[in-house]
Enzyme design. Sequence first.
Site, PDB file in Angstrom:
ATOM      1  CB  CYS A 129      -0.911   0.001   1.231  1.00 35.49           C
ATOM      2  SG  CYS A 129      -1.986   1.454   1.345  1.00 35.49           S
ATOM      3  CG  HIS A 171      -5.636  -2.255  -1.725  1.00 30.31           C
ATOM      4  ND1 HIS A 171      -4.605  -2.885  -1.061  1.00 30.31           N
ATOM      5  CD2 HIS A 171      -5.395  -0.918  -1.585  1.00 30.31           C
ATOM      6  CE1 HIS A 171      -3.797  -1.984  -0.543  1.00 30.31           C
ATOM      7  NE2 HIS A 171      -4.251  -0.775  -0.855  1.00 30.31           N
ATOM      8  CD  GLU A 172      -6.696   1.572  -4.397  1.00 26.73           C
ATOM      9  OE1 GLU A 172      -6.904   2.604  -3.728  1.00 26.73           O
ATOM     10  OE2 GLU A 172      -5.585   1.006  -4.434  1.00 26.73           O
ATOM     11  CG  HIS A 175      -7.324   2.752   0.804  1.00 31.70           C
ATOM     12  ND1 HIS A 175      -6.621   3.093   1.940  1.00 31.70           N
ATOM     13  CD2 HIS A 175      -6.417   2.208  -0.046  1.00 31.70           C
ATOM     14  CE1 HIS A 175      -5.349   2.756   1.789  1.00 31.70           C
ATOM     15  NE2 HIS A 175      -5.200   2.209   0.591  1.00 31.70           N
TER      16      HIS A 175
END
Length: 217
Positions: A129, A171-172, A175
């Site tokens: 990351c 993953h995004e 976030h």
Amino acid sequence: MASVPTPSSPAEIQETVQSILAAEGLPPIVQVGHPALRQSAARYDGQLTDEELAGLIDLMRRVMHNAPGVGLAAPQLGIPLQIAVAEDAFDVEPDVAGLRERAPLDFLVLLNPSYIAIGAGRAAFYEGCLSLNGLQAVVSRPDRVQLTYTTPDGAAMQAEYAGWQARIVQHETDHLHGTLYVDKAELRSLTTNEEYGLRWMAPDISRARQELGFLPD
């Protein structure tokens, strides 16, 4: 523990974006410990003008390329809005690409994304990351997901992603809800980039799993 919502008002969010867009050069990517990374970002519902939104998306793409990375979420610039960009055009060794199902991903802009797993399949690989500089760890994720999101022009979209593309969009999206990959990682696999390069860059994680003692068969 669920992430707390951002306390920032729409006016404060817009002011933050305006300040970043007006600054010279590329803004820094904020690092773990910054509160924006641990709060649920506000859903995008017109807090920015069309010009500001387009400018922010362009800036995020340039920051992502400069890092370099395959994705960037607005909270990584300290902006608590549910906006993320992704793009994977890196050349990857064929054996790595095949094992990890890593195919090129065209530039993608995600507003207010969410995902659900398709089936029970999972894949575990090292992941990093841009907001945790110098570290990687193995994360097991669904290997196929259905992503729901809005485009910058307001169109509602649904799309299916598999393999490495599925990993990127998960993953995004995480976030934007205050979740970092280390929250889902096998912590015994945690490694510096240097150690990863020296020891664990094999196409799969079998050797790392055996020697570091995680995800036993």
